[in-house]
Scaffold this active site. Structure first.
Site, mmCIF file in Angstrom:
data_model
loop_
_atom_site.group_PDB
_atom_site.id
_atom_site.type_symbol
_atom_site.label_atom_id
_atom_site.label_comp_id
_atom_site.label_asym_id
_atom_site.label_seq_id
_atom_site.Cartn_x
_atom_site.Cartn_y
_atom_site.Cartn_z
ATOM 1 N N SER A 1 0.830 -1.201 0.000
ATOM 2 C CA SER A 1 0.000 0.000 0.000
ATOM 3 C C SER A 1 0.873 1.263 0.000
ATOM 4 O O SER A 1 1.656 1.469 -0.926
ATOM 5 C CB SER A 1 -0.963 -0.046 1.180
ATOM 6 N N ASP B 1 -9.803 -6.668 -3.591
ATOM 7 C CA ASP B 1 -9.275 -5.472 -2.916
ATOM 8 C C ASP B 1 -10.210 -4.306 -3.196
ATOM 9 O O ASP B 1 -10.376 -3.891 -4.352
ATOM 10 C CB ASP B 1 -7.874 -5.176 -3.434
ATOM 11 N N HIS C 1 -7.447 -6.036 0.977
ATOM 12 C CA HIS C 1 -6.269 -5.201 0.754
ATOM 13 C C HIS C 1 -5.019 -5.745 1.441
ATOM 14 O O HIS C 1 -3.919 -5.267 1.164
ATOM 15 C CB HIS C 1 -6.568 -3.785 1.271
#
Length: 238
Positions: free
Chosen positions: A67, A191, A218
């Site tokens: 991320s 996700d 995620h």
């Protein structure tokens, strides 16, 4: 050595299970203002942080960015190629927010809502974000994320604000064609924060990029630990 960079609002503890499953030398790092790491204004800027990491870890290493950590890791690979032998990007994208030429991004109002709430209650904002990462009904992963957050320490409010601004404003697509290291994108089809189409588009922009699907949500390394570890281990040994 594999060095791991976590995402917004978490800390290095989130990779504890993955490190064990990998069974290879690895070190997870706290981003500035997260976990036990100190913070000063601007410390999360991807270019500035990439330069600091290149100096702190001389030589070529494998890096994993999840991320927000992925934005930093891909910047490191592009700006400091001598520091990156291989790159793994998990749930990562060079641009988080949707644009006319990037329809696979997150809707701008999603991050705007988090920014508004962050100004009121940063702890509640982080908890809401963790819930969004794992999706509806994934209570085990939500509890795991909360446990990692509590064990490693709540991030500083100023670091959260800076990190969120980076997610809202960064566009690193232009860097991808210059990355010389092989890149593995690990992504879940479900996700809801970074659509898998973003990973597909990003992988096509990297000279030696490949995409592999695993897990859900995620943070696929929480619910598909062994599968993700196998993908990473095989990639690093290839």
């Amino acid at each position: 050595m594999l060095l791991l960079l976590h995402g917004w609002g978490l800390n290095r503890r989130v990779f504890g299970g993955l490190e064990g499953a990998l069974g290879i030398p690895a070190e997870s790092l706290d981003l500035p203002g997260h976990g036990e790491a100190s913070y000063e204004s601007g410390a999360l800027d991807p270019d500035r942080l990439a330069a600091r990491l290149a100096a702190a870890y001389p030589g070529a290493h494998a890096w994993l960015g999840w991320s927000l950590g992925g934005l930093v890791a891909l910047t490191l690979a592009a700006r400091h190629p001598q520091s990156v032998s291989r790159l793994v990007l998990v749930g990562a994208t060079p641009r988080f927010v949707r644009a006319p030429d990037w329809p696979c991004g997150t809707a701008p109002d999603v991050l705007e809502a988090f920014a508004d709430q962050l100004a009121v209650d940063h702890a509640a904002t982080v908890r809401r974000f963790l819930t969004l990462q794992v999706g509806t009904g994934a209570r085990t992963e939500a509890r795991a994320l909360m446990a990692h957050l509590q064990d490693g320490g709540m991030p500083q409010a100023s670091a959260l604000a800076e990190g969120l601004a980076i997610l809202q404003g960064s566009d690193r697509r232009a860097l991808l064609p210059s990355i010389r290291a092989p890149v593995l994108f690990v992504h879940a089809a479900t996700d809801t924060i970074v659509p898998i189409e973003a990973a597909r588009a990003a992988a096509r922009l990297v000279p030696d990029g490949r995409l592999r699907e695993a897990g859900r949500g995620h943070a696929p390394f929480l619910n598909a630990e062994d599968a993700v570890a196998t993908l990473i281990r095989d990639f690093l040994r290839d």
